[in-house]
Motif scaffolding. Structure first.
Motif, PDB file in Angstrom:
ATOM      1  N   PHE A 120      36.848   9.840  49.617  1.00 54.59           N
ATOM      2  CA  PHE A 120      37.937   9.711  50.712  1.00 54.59           C
ATOM      3  C   PHE A 120      37.913   8.151  51.107  1.00 54.59           C
ATOM      4  CE2 PHE A 120      35.258  13.719  51.354  1.00 54.59           C
ATOM      5  CZ  PHE A 120      36.225  14.360  50.832  1.00 54.59           C
ATOM      6  N   ASN A 124      42.528   7.593  56.034  1.00 55.76           N
ATOM      7  CA  ASN A 124      42.335   9.004  56.850  1.00 55.76           C
ATOM      8  C   ASN A 124      41.038   9.556  56.284  1.00 55.76           C
ATOM      9  OD1 ASN A 124      45.028   9.155  57.954  1.00 55.76           O
ATOM     10  ND2 ASN A 124      45.533   8.787  56.062  1.00 55.76           N
ATOM     11  N   ASP A 128      40.686  13.708  55.595  1.00 58.53           N
ATOM     12  CA  ASP A 128      40.628  14.021  54.323  1.00 58.53           C
ATOM     13  C   ASP A 128      39.259  14.970  54.080  1.00 58.53           C
ATOM     14  OD1 ASP A 128      42.936  12.671  53.729  1.00 58.53           O
ATOM     15  OD2 ASP A 128      42.093  11.106  52.844  1.00 58.53           O
ATOM     16  N   TYR A 132      38.921  18.735  52.904  1.00 55.21           N
ATOM     17  CA  TYR A 132      38.474  19.283  51.571  1.00 55.21           C
ATOM     18  C   TYR A 132      37.183  20.029  51.793  1.00 55.21           C
ATOM     19  CZ  TYR A 132      36.600  18.345  46.671  1.00 55.21           C
ATOM     20  OH  TYR A 132      36.269  18.403  45.288  1.00 55.21           O
TER      21      TYR A 132
END
Length: 204
Positions: A120, A124, A128, A132
């Motif tokens: 990530f 962000n 993120d 996920y």
């Protein structure tokens, strides 16, 4: 501060909460460093006000004041170099530096990111991570290279993702852990020194 204190230049773009944590830490001579200047890419931000309140010199190097991004990078490099830093700290500095800056400071320019890199990267991290579905988020302190959040890692701290977390709540908990890690490891770096070999950062 004693003359043996390491010289820190801190770069900011916003509120300066990480800067304030460093200013508070360096008030103790045992920390081993002093903030000798604070630079920004824009005027009128709280980070600069924090520096002024602490009696620390400031400078602003705006991208828009220079014909090209390379010219801006050269100007920023010159401004930072004038303060002879031992370590340059990105504390919420939202501009990617260029080749000139990295040639001058690449092995002594640290940044903090709100994910457990290499997962990530980018703007962000907490959003993120939530998208996920990871169970552990966190923050990474690293030396900056020419990539985006790809440099050699100094330290990482894990922050568990709670079942009811949203982006705001996770981001806030990461910020708290990130700030503590930044202060701890900047102190360790300046007090004990460091080396970088094949992406491995060794302190001491």
């Amino acid at each position: 501060m004693t003359s043996s204190a390491a010289r820190l230049v801190v770069l900011v773009s916003g509120s300066g909460s990480n800067l304030q944590a460093l200013l508070d830490a360096t008030a103790d001579p045992a920390y081993g460093a002093e903030v000798v200047a604070v630079g920004a890419d824009r005027d009128g931000i709280a980070g600069l006000e924090r520096a002024v309140a602490a009696g620390v010199p400031t400078f602003v190097t705006r991208v828009g004041d220079h014909p090209t991004r390379a010219d801006w990078d050269a100007a920023l490099t010159a401004q930072v170099a004038a303060y002879r830093p031992d370590l340059v700290v990105s504390a919420g500095f939202l501009k990617l530096v260029g080749a000139r800056f990295l040639d001058a400071f690449g092995d002594r320019y640290v940044n903090t990111h709100n994910s457990l890199l290499p997962a990530f990267p980018g703007m962000n991290g907490p959003r993120d991570a939530l998208a996920y579905g990871v169970k552990l988020a966190g923050a990474t302190l690293f030396f900056v290279d020419a990539g985006v959040d790809t440099g050699p890692i100094v330290a990482q701290v894990a922050v568990p993702v709670e079942p009811d977390d949203d982006e705001a709540s996770l981001t806030e908990r990461i910020k708290q852990a990130e700030r503590a890690q930044l202060v701890e490891y900047v102190g360790r770096l300046v007090r004990h020194g460091w080396s970088i070999s094949h992406r491995k950062v060794t302190i001491g």
